[in-house]
Design an enzyme around this catalytic site. Structure first.
Site, PDB file in Angstrom:
ATOM      1  N   HIS A  17      -6.387  -6.054  -2.220  1.00 24.12           N
ATOM      2  CA  HIS A  17      -6.986  -6.220  -1.042  1.00 24.12           C
ATOM      3  C   HIS A  17      -7.739  -7.190  -0.754  1.00 24.12           C
ATOM      4  CE1 HIS A  17      -8.690  -1.176  -1.170  1.00 24.12           C
ATOM      5  NE2 HIS A  17      -7.534  -2.250  -1.392  1.00 24.12           N
TER       6      HIS A  17
ATOM      7  N   ARG B 266       0.198  -1.215  -0.001  1.00 27.21           N
ATOM      8  CA  ARG B 266       0.442   0.134  -0.001  1.00 27.21           C
ATOM      9  C   ARG B 266       1.113   1.242  -0.312  1.00 27.21           C
ATOM     10  NH1 ARG B 266      -3.611   3.168   4.496  1.00 27.21           N
ATOM     11  NH2 ARG B 266      -5.098   3.668   3.105  1.00 27.21           N
TER      12      ARG B 266
ATOM     13  N   ASN C 164      -3.373   8.609   4.332  1.00 29.46           N
ATOM     14  CA  ASN C 164      -2.412   7.969   4.948  1.00 29.46           C
ATOM     15  C   ASN C 164      -2.494   8.329   6.428  1.00 29.46           C
ATOM     16  OD1 ASN C 164      -1.326   8.131   2.322  1.00 29.46           O
ATOM     17  ND2 ASN C 164      -0.560   9.655   2.719  1.00 29.46           N
TER      18      ASN C 164
END
Ligand code: HEM
Ligand SMILES: *[C@@H]1O[C@H](CO)[C@@H](O)[C@H](O)[C@H]1NC(C)=O
Ligand SMILES: *[C@@H]1O[C@H](CO)[C@@H](O)[C@H](O)[C@H]1NC(C)=O
Ligand SMILES: *[C@@H]1O[C@H](CO)[C@@H](O)[C@H](O)[C@H]1NC(C)=O
Ligand SMILES: *[C@@H]1O[C@H](CO)[C@@H](O)[C@H](O)[C@H]1NC(C)=O
Ligand SMILES: *[C@@H]1O[C@H](CO)[C@@H](O)[C@H](O)[C@H]1NC(C)=O
Ligand SMILES: *[C@@H]1O[C@H](CO)[C@@H](O)[C@H](O)[C@H]1NC(C)=O
Ligand SMILES: *[C@@H]1O[C@H](CO)[C@@H](O)[C@H](O)[C@H]1NC(C)=O
Ligand SMILES: *[C@@H]1O[C@H](CO)[C@@H](O)[C@H](O)[C@H]1NC(C)=O
Ligand SMILES: *[C@@H]1O[C@H](CO)[C@@H](O)[C@H](O)[C@H]1NC(C)=O
Length: 331
Positions: A195, A64, A96
Site C-alpha cells: 500500500h 493486487r 473484487n
C-alpha cells in the site's frame, strides 16, 4: 530379526512416500521457462512499461491481482476466469467487484507471450511476474520470481468472498486470514507495505471520516490534518467511487513511506492503521523497523512475496496452461 525387517521396510516405505509427495508437490523454480520461453520476464515487463505510460496506477493494480489470486485456492489464476456456464467468476466477489483492475493488461501480456512462446507460460505465472515488474519499475526491490505454476479449471467465488481480508476487519481477523494460507505476522506487515502505491475508493474508508463505528465522530486514530484532506476528496454525500492515494507522500513510488505514514496516523484504510494503532499488537515493532530501515522492509517484502507466491500452486500435470486467461481451454 522379524522386527529388523519390519523396521527396514517401514523406513523404505517412508522414503517412498516422501518421494511420491515430493513429486506431487513439485517446487517452483526461477528457471522453469529457461529453454521454453527464455525472454518471459522482459516480455511481461515491456507490456507493463507500455501500460504505465498512460496509467501510472496500473502496476499497483497488477500486484493486487496476484494477491487476490493467491489467497483463493492458491496462485492458480482462478481470479482471471470470466463468468460462464461453469464458472461463477471471482471478479464478481465482494472484494473484487468494481475494484480489481488491470485484466486487459494481463490479456496483453498473454497475447505477447503466445506470440513468442505459444502454449507455454501460465496466467498464474504472468501475475507473479507482473507483480515483480510493478514493484521494481516503481523503485522497489527486484527479485527472481519462482515459476512453474499452472492454471486452474475452476473458480471459487464463495472463497473469494470469505478468504480475502476486508479493510473493515480487526487486526486479529486479518491475521487469521493470513495464517489460513500459511503467512505469518511478519508477512502481513511486509505485504501490507504494498500500500505504498495505488489508490483506494472513498467507499472503503469514508466511514472513518464522518461516523466511525457509529460514534458520530471520525476515527480517533486518523491524523487531523490528513482527515481534512480526505474529507475534501470524499465529501459526506459525494461519490464513494472517488479515489485517494494509499500513500499520500509518494503516491506512485515503492518505498517505506507507508510505514512512517502509519506512525503519523496517516494510514488510509482502517486495516492499515490497525497495524500500528492496535494496543499491544506484535505488528507495531515490525512497522517501526520497516519505517526506520528501508533495506529491512525490501528484504522482508521480497521474502514475503515469494511466500505468498508459493501458496498451493498447481504443478506437474495438474490444471493447464490457458491460451486465454479469461477462459478454461476448449470452453
Ligand atoms: C492486509 C490486508 C489487506 C487489505 C484489507 C487490503 C485492502 C485493500 C483495499 C480496500 C484496497 C482499495 C481497493 C479499491 O479501492 O478498489 C486495496 C488496494 C490495494 N492493495 Fe490491498 N489490502 C490488503 C493487503 C494487500 C496485499 C497483501 C497486497 C499486495 C502484496 C496489496 C496490494 C494493494 C495495492 C497495490 C492496492 C492499490 C490497487 C490499485 O490502485 O488499483 N494489498 N487494498
Ligand atoms: C524447475 O522445475 C521443473 C518442474 O518441476 C523441473 O523440470 C526443472 O528441472 C527445475 N529446474 C531446476 C533448475 O531445478
Ligand atoms: C526480449 O524481449 C524484449 C522486450 O519484449 C525485447 O526487446 C528483446 O529483443 C527480446 N530478446 C530476445 C532475445 O528475444
Ligand atoms: C458497481 O458500480 C456500479 C456503479 O458504477 C453500481 O451500479 C453497481 O451496483 C456496483 N456493483 C456492486 C456489486 O456493488
Ligand atoms: C459473493 O459476494 C457477492 C457480493 O456481495 C455476492 O453477490 C455473491 O452472491 C457472493 N457469492 C457467493 C458464492 O457467496
Ligand atoms: C471477526 O471475525 C468474526 C468471525 O468471523 C466475526 O464475527 C467478526 O464480526 C469479525 N470482526 C471484525 C471486526 O471484522
Ligand atoms: C452514525 O451511525 C450510527 C449507526 O449507523 C447512526 O445511528 C447515527 O445516527 C450516525 N450518526 C450521525 C451523526 O450520522
Ligand atoms: C448528507 O445527506 C444527509 C441525508 O441524506 C443530510 O442529512 C446531510 O445534511 C448531508 N450532508 C451534507 C454535508 O451535505
Ligand atoms: C500528523 O501528520 C503530520 C505530518 O503530516 C505529523 O507531523 C504529525 O505529527 C501527525 N500527528 C499525529 C498525531 O500523528
Ligand atoms: C537494516 O536492515 C538490514 C537488513 O535486515 C540490516 O542488515 C541492517 O543492519 C539494518 N540497518 C540498520 C541501521 O539497522
Amino acid at each position: 530379526m522379524a522386527s529388523y525387517i519390519a523396521t527396514a521396510s517401514f523406513a523404505l516405505s517412508t522414503i517412498f512416500t516422501a518421494l511420491v509427495l515430493c513429486q506431487s508437490q513439485a517446487q517452483l523454480n526461477s528457471t522453469f521457462y529457461a529453454t521454453t520461453c527464455p525472454n518471459v520476464s522482459s516480455i511481461v515487463r515491456t507490456v507493463l512499461q507500455q501500460a504505465l505510460q498512460s496509467d501510472p496506477r496500473i502496476g499497483a493494480s497488477l500486484i493486487r491481482l496476484h494477491f487476490h489470486d493467491c489467497f483463493v485456492n492458491g496462485c492458480d489464476a482462478s481470479l482471471l476466469l470470466d463468468n460462464s456456464a461453469n464458472i461463477q467468476s471471482e471478479k464478481n466477489a465482494a472484494p473484487n467487484t468494481n475494484s480489481t483492475r488491470g485484466f486487459n493488461v494481463v490479456d496483453n501480456m498473454k497475447t505477447a507471450l503466445e506470440n513468442s512462446c505459444p502454449g507455454v507460460v501460465s496466467c498464474a505465472d504472468i501475475l507473479a511476474l507482473a507483480a515483480e515488474a510493478a514493484v521494481s519499475l516503481a523503485g522497489g526491490p527486484s527479485w527472481s520470481v519462482l515459476l512453474g505454476r499452472r492454471d486452474s479449471l475452476t473458480a471459487n467465488q464463495a472463497g473469494a468472498n470469505t478468504s480475502i481480508p476486508s479493510p473493515f476487519e480487526s487486526l486479529s481477523n486479518i491475521t487469521a486470514k493470513f495464517t489460513a494460507v500459511g503467512l505469518n505476522t511478519n508477512d502481513l506487515v511486509a505485504l501490507s507495505g504494498a500500500h505504498t502505491f495505488g489508490r483506494a475508493q472513498c467507499r472503503l474508508f469514508s466511514s472513518r471520516l464522518y461516523n466511525f463505528s457509529g460514534t458520530g465522530n471520525p476515527d480517533p486514530t486518523l491524523n487531523s490534518t490528513y482527515l481534512t484532506t480526505l474529507q475534501q476528496i470524499c465529501p459526506q454525500n459525494g461519490s464513494g467511487f472517488n479515489v485517494a492515494n494509499l500513500d499520500p507522500t509518494t503516491p506512485d513510488g515503492f518505498d517505506n513511506n507507508y510505514f512512517s505514514n502509519l506512525q503519523n496516523n496517516q494510514g488510509l484504510l482502517q486495516s492499515d492503521q490497525e497495524l500500528f494503532s492496535t494496543s499491544g499488537a506484535a505488528t507495531i515493532s515490525i512497522v517501526n523497523t520497516f519505517s526506520s530501515n528501508q533495506t529491512a522492509f525490501f528484504q522482508s517484502f521480497v521474502q514475503s512475496m515469494i511466500n505468498m507466491g508459493n501458496i498451493s500452486p498447481l504443478t506437474g500435470s495438474s490444471g493447464e496452461i490457458r491460451t486465454d486467461c479469461k477462459k478454461v481451454n476448449g470452453s
